[in-house]
Design a protein around this motif. Structure first.
Motif, PDB file in Angstrom:
ATOM      1  N   ALA A 293       0.813  -1.152  -0.068  1.00 11.43           N
ATOM      2  CA  ALA A 293       0.005   0.019   0.019  1.00 11.43           C
ATOM      3  C   ALA A 293       0.837   1.252  -0.110  1.00 11.43           C
ATOM      4  O   ALA A 293       0.618   2.284  -0.700  1.00 11.43           O
ATOM      5  CB  ALA A 293      -0.832  -0.009   1.248  1.00 11.43           C
ATOM      6  N   ALA A 294       1.954   1.172   0.648  1.00 11.90           N
ATOM      7  CA  ALA A 294       2.704   2.313   0.770  1.00 11.90           C
ATOM      8  C   ALA A 294       3.362   2.643  -0.613  1.00 11.90           C
ATOM      9  O   ALA A 294       3.771   3.852  -0.873  1.00 11.90           O
ATOM     10  CB  ALA A 294       3.722   2.259   1.870  1.00 11.90           C
ATOM     11  N   ARG A 295       3.856   1.686  -1.051  1.00 10.51           N
ATOM     12  CA  ARG A 295       4.846   1.660  -2.210  1.00 10.51           C
ATOM     13  C   ARG A 295       3.769   2.151  -3.546  1.00 10.51           C
ATOM     14  O   ARG A 295       4.576   2.852  -4.336  1.00 10.51           O
ATOM     15  CB  ARG A 295       5.442   0.300  -2.712  1.00 10.51           C
ATOM     16  N   LEU A 296       2.692   1.932  -3.189  1.00 14.85           N
ATOM     17  CA  LEU A 296       1.804   2.434  -4.232  1.00 14.85           C
ATOM     18  C   LEU A 296       1.179   3.733  -4.162  1.00 14.85           C
ATOM     19  O   LEU A 296       0.423   4.249  -5.197  1.00 14.85           O
ATOM     20  CB  LEU A 296       0.676   1.049  -4.806  1.00 14.85           C
ATOM     21  N   GLY A 297       1.538   4.265  -3.154  1.00 15.39           N
ATOM     22  CA  GLY A 297       1.075   5.665  -2.814  1.00 15.39           C
ATOM     23  C   GLY A 297      -0.411   5.641  -2.419  1.00 15.39           C
ATOM     24  O   GLY A 297      -1.022   6.532  -2.551  1.00 15.39           O
TER      25      GLY A 297
END
Length: 248
Positions: free
Chosen positions: A193-197
């Motif tokens: 979730a964090a990597r995909l913004g």
């Protein structure tokens, strides 16, 4: 977000007969008219039978039977797939051992008004842990510090297992297609979730250690998390993979 029949709470179980009725009673009081899916790994203590025998007092309970213990991640993937197939707009995940307070489910769902993922966090202002011995506290603190350091994820409670997802967010991170088991499953979805913004909000909760039943934590689960976190970082840094490919 008004829960109603648009939200479902996924609760994986294995030998949780001592806790499941209280979990469901407290959910019924906290989130009236919500749906709950109990994903049971053929519990020898009859957990699934207890759920099926409950009267419907507003809380509509479903049971997804699985043939045996295949890991926490596998149970959640099955539950998430079930929820997505049935069109729910929000999916909550929580443990059955009463460590996650059912009364905080409304706060997670409300946070989805402003986010794609809401995390019930022990490590933000207002959160905390009760009844844990010092070594469990240290392992949890060290594990979260390790994830933040290696992966650079700016979430305080990366190992949290109490979360809510918007339907679109759950699909985008590919949670149903992940391959982690154990508690590494929690880290993987937060990292994706964090990597995909995606927008992530941490909601404070007080985590209380179970008083009945047996913990499923083991050294093998911890080792899996250590290895996978390093592998994910290696793939991101040294293989030249795109952000999307690094998440596969």
């Amino acid at each position: 977000m008004n829960p109603g029949r648009d939200a479902v709470i996924v609760v994986p179980t294995y030998d949780e007969a001592a806790n499941i009725d209280e979990v469901l009673d407290r959910l019924a009081a906290a989130v009236p008219d919500v749906d709950v899916l109990v994903v049971d790994d053929n519990s020898p203590d009859g957990t699934a039978a207890l759920v099926r025998a409950r009267p419907d007092h507003g809380l509509r309970c479903h049971v997804l039977d699985r043939p045996g213990r295949q890991g926490l991640g596998a149970a959640y993937r099955a539950g998430f797939g079930w929820a997505l197939d049935r069109g729910y707009s929000a999916v909550v995940q929580m443990d059955a051992d009463l460590s996650h307070p059912p009364e905080r489910v409304p706060a997670l769902l409300e946070a989805l008004e402003r986010s794609d993922v809401a995390i019930g966090s022990r490590y933000v202002v207002g959160g905390g842990v009760e009844n844990w011995p010092w070594h469990r506290r240290f392992i949890s603190w060290a594990g979260n510090a390790y994830v933040r350091w290696v992966l650079g994820v700016e979430v305080h409670d990366n190992t949290a297992g109490f979360k809510a997802f918007r339907r679109a967010g759950l699909i985008e991170i590919g949670a149903v297609d992940s391959d982690s088991d154990g508690y590494c499953f929690q880290v993987e979805n937060t990292w994706r979730a964090a990597r995909l913004g995606l927008r992530i909000i941490e909601v404070p909760i007080t985590f209380r250690d179970r008083t009945a039943g047996t913990s499923k934590m083991s050294g093998a689960i911890v080792l899996e998390a250590v290895r996978r976190v390093l592998l994910w970082r290696w793939n991101e840094t040294f293989t030249g993979a795109t952000r999307r490919k690094a998440l596969v």
